[in-house]
Write a protein that holds these residues in place. Structure first.
Motif, mmCIF file in Angstrom:
data_model
loop_
_atom_site.group_PDB
_atom_site.id
_atom_site.type_symbol
_atom_site.label_atom_id
_atom_site.label_comp_id
_atom_site.label_asym_id
_atom_site.label_seq_id
_atom_site.Cartn_x
_atom_site.Cartn_y
_atom_site.Cartn_z
ATOM 1 N N GLN A 34 0.754 -1.347 -0.024
ATOM 2 C CA GLN A 34 0.027 0.094 0.237
ATOM 3 C C GLN A 34 0.947 1.381 -0.059
ATOM 4 N N TYR A 37 1.961 1.632 -3.886
ATOM 5 C CA TYR A 37 1.156 2.119 -4.333
ATOM 6 C C TYR A 37 0.822 3.589 -4.160
ATOM 7 N N GLN A 38 0.966 3.957 -2.751
ATOM 8 C CA GLN A 38 0.791 5.430 -2.527
ATOM 9 C C GLN A 38 1.901 6.399 -3.222
ATOM 10 N N ASP A 65 0.930 6.600 -6.834
ATOM 11 C CA ASP A 65 -0.119 7.696 -6.991
ATOM 12 C C ASP A 65 0.297 9.073 -7.108
ATOM 13 N N GLU A 66 1.173 9.244 -6.066
ATOM 14 C CA GLU A 66 1.749 10.484 -6.237
ATOM 15 C C GLU A 66 2.804 10.859 -7.364
ATOM 16 N N ILE A 90 2.127 9.490 -10.413
ATOM 17 C CA ILE A 90 1.226 9.630 -11.511
ATOM 18 C C ILE A 90 0.751 11.149 -11.568
ATOM 19 N N ALA A 91 0.502 11.787 -10.035
ATOM 20 C CA ALA A 91 0.066 13.110 -10.163
ATOM 21 C C ALA A 91 1.086 14.100 -10.538
ATOM 22 N N ASP A 113 -10.686 0.167 -8.409
ATOM 23 C CA ASP A 113 -10.553 1.569 -8.703
ATOM 24 C C ASP A 113 -9.024 1.933 -8.953
ATOM 25 N N ARG A 114 -8.157 1.259 -8.041
ATOM 26 C CA ARG A 114 -6.607 1.525 -8.496
ATOM 27 C C ARG A 114 -6.368 1.097 -9.923
ATOM 28 N N ARG A 155 -7.680 3.288 -12.540
ATOM 29 C CA ARG A 155 -6.315 4.553 -12.522
ATOM 30 C C ARG A 155 -5.270 4.022 -13.223
ATOM 31 N N TYR A 156 -4.604 3.098 -12.909
ATOM 32 C CA TYR A 156 -3.409 2.638 -13.441
ATOM 33 C C TYR A 156 -3.647 2.562 -14.908
#
Length: 349
Positions: A18, A21-22, A25-26, A28-29, A274-275, A278-279
């Motif tokens: 997790q 994955y965080q 996510d960061e 990707i942003a 959901d993840r 997004r990916y």
């Protein structure tokens, strides 16, 4: 990205995944920032090329631009590989002509352009190539043969090209510098085929310990560690090393994405829809920026995730309908009971 040694990364519980994955996510942003950094490098290199008149220096600058575009914009990578071929011819370097025909062929086969790849390879005079150049030549042949075999519907063609792929793999291993990227990933492939997984992991340890952290080279090494764990059916390690590979790619501004698509497909199997969605959306957008047409393997992964997401949505919708129907039925029964009671009370005693 903070470096984690292979030895320290042998166990990845859900908390560790997790956290990874965080980080993804960061990243990707922040992807537009990483892309802008690569674009700035390209802008500076192109400007230097435009003002340079010496042919040998122009060749070196075209090489740099090819390397920058290779994982970023496919059509521009084609252009600069062709410019390298032209400039190498102008400075009378047939070895470099062959080298960049091989690299162009590899770029073609990477994007499912097999006819164009074979055309370039058949034009190479391998007798003038040194070992590094021969490695690129044989590796391009190995790749295109494997791709043709994978996607052919004819069994005889498949067998022929798989046999050719095996021969060219042997050729790469014979000429590649021991410890080079080309040598290491093929060495791991051979060890996995022989089910010598612990030895493959030992090679992977050595590879990961010598690559620079946070680079495309680390992303590639992490991807091949995933390959070993995939053969071992180790689900948490598979997801961890795909995530590590994807993270390096994103932070390097790479648009030719593979790891994040594969990770998304596995997350969809885990029910983390959901993840996964997004990916897969991010990976698809990157790959379409790299090359407008998704390649065969990419299409399959995208469709698998979307289909899983759709099935889950449909299942949720059915569940909502069933629950809603039950609630309405209970309300109707309650209303009927209430009406009967009121009717009884309204009768004269």
């Amino acid at each position: 990205m903070g470096s984690i040694s292979p030895a320290a990364a042998q166990s990845h519980d859900d908390v560790g995944l997790q956290a990874l994955y965080q980080q993804l996510d960061e990243a990707i942003a922040q992807s537009p920032q990483y892309v802008a950094e690569r674009e700035q490098q390209i802008k500076e290199a192109r400007q230097a090329l435009l003002t340079e008149r010496d042919l040998e220096k122009r060749f070196q600058m075209a090489e740099q631009l090819f390397a920058l575009y290779k994982p970023f914009r496919n059509d521009s990578a084609f252009h600069y590989a062709e410019l390298c071929i032209s400039l190498a011819d102008s400075i009378h370097r047939p070895d470099l002509v062959g080298f960049y025909r091989s690299r162009l062929a590899r770029q073609f086969s990477n994007t499912d352009m097999f006819t164009e790849s074979l055309e370039q390879l058949r034009m190479v005079n391998k007798s003038v190539l040194d070992n590094k150049q021969l490695t690129a030549y044989y590796e391009a042949w190995m790749h295109v043969c494997g791709q043709i075999a994978n996607y052919s519907q004819r069994e005889q063609v498949r067998q022929t090209y798989f046999a050719m792929q095996d021969l060219y793999r042997d050729s790469v291993l014979a000429v590649a510098e021991e410890g080079s990227e080309e040598y290491l990933h093929l060495k791991m492939d051979v060890l996995c085929a022989r089910q010598q997984f612990q030895e493959a992991l030992r090679v992977s340890d050595s590879w990961l310990n010598k690559v620079e952290k946070g680079t495309q080279k680390e992303a590639y090494a992490a991807f091949y560690r995933f390959v070993v764990y995939d053969r071992l059916s180790n689900a948490s390690q598979v997801r961890y090393w795909l995530g590590r590979s994807a993270l390096d790619d994103i932070q390097c501004g790479v648009m030719d994405q593979a790891s994040i698509l594969m990770l998304a497909e596995r997350l969809s199997q885990d029910g983390d829809l959901d993840r996964a969605y997004r990916y897969i959306t991010f990976g698809k957008e990157c790959n379409q920026a790299f090359c407008p047409t998704l390649r065969n393997y990419q299409v399959n992964m995208v469709l698998n995730v979307i289909d899983k997401n759709y099935q889950d949505t449909q299942a949720d919708s059915r569940q909502v309908i069933i629950i809603g129907t039950i609630v309405i039925a209970l309300l109707l029964i309650a209303l009927l009971i209430l009406a009967l009671r009121l009717k009884r009370k309204s009768r004269p005693s």
